[in-house]
Design a protein around this motif. Structure first.
Motif, PDB file in Angstrom:
ATOM      1  N   SER A   1     -16.254  90.911  53.753  1.00 55.53           N
ATOM      2  CA  SER A   1     -15.295  90.454  52.742  1.00 55.53           C
ATOM      3  C   SER A   1     -15.786  89.240  51.962  1.00 55.53           C
ATOM      4  N   ALA A   2     -16.965  88.722  52.310  1.00 53.09           N
ATOM      5  CA  ALA A   2     -17.478  87.521  51.631  1.00 53.09           C
ATOM      6  C   ALA A   2     -17.659  87.732  50.130  1.00 53.09           C
ATOM      7  N   ASP A   3     -18.106  88.921  49.763  1.00 59.43           N
ATOM      8  CA  ASP A   3     -18.359  89.205  48.341  1.00 59.43           C
ATOM      9  C   ASP A   3     -17.168  89.867  47.670  1.00 59.43           C
ATOM     10  N   TRP A   4     -16.086  89.997  48.362  1.00 62.14           N
ATOM     11  CA  TRP A   4     -14.890  90.667  47.824  1.00 62.14           C
ATOM     12  C   TRP A   4     -14.235  89.742  46.791  1.00 62.14           C
ATOM     13  N   PRO A   5     -13.828  90.297  45.648  1.00 57.28           N
ATOM     14  CA  PRO A   5     -13.169  89.456  44.624  1.00 57.28           C
ATOM     15  C   PRO A   5     -11.905  88.799  45.165  1.00 57.28           C
ATOM     16  N   LYS A   6     -11.709  87.558  44.763  1.00 59.69           N
ATOM     17  CA  LYS A   6     -10.527  86.825  45.245  1.00 59.69           C
ATOM     18  C   LYS A   6      -9.416  86.840  44.255  1.00 59.69           C
TER      19      LYS A   6
END
Length: 77
Positions: A72-77
């Motif tokens: 989830s680190a690269d998942w858009p926030k």
């Protein structure tokens, strides 16, 4: 529909006798609604129990938490 025969307590019979007062077409309509609602409630409880179990397992599994965090680190926030 299939018919079924079963035994009820007198209080249940008394309740079923009020089907018209409660806006139902017949006694079977009340029973069907009650069974549908019970089925939905039991399914909801089973899903909640399953979710709780998965959450508990997740909390205990540090490797899984790290994998989730990494994914989830690269998942858009």
């Amino acid at each position: 529909m299939t018919q079924a025969k079963f035994t009820l307590a007198q209080s249940h019979i008394d309740f079923l006798e009020q089907f018209k007062d409660r806006g139902f077409k017949d006694k079977s309509s009340i029973v069907r609604l009650a069974l549908d609602r019970l089925s939905q409630e039991l399914e909801r409880q089973e899903l909640a129990q399953s979710a709780d179990l998965y959450a508990q397992l997740y909390r205990q599994d540090e490797e899984l938490q790290q994998l989730t965090d990494a994914a989830s680190a690269d998942w858009p926030k």
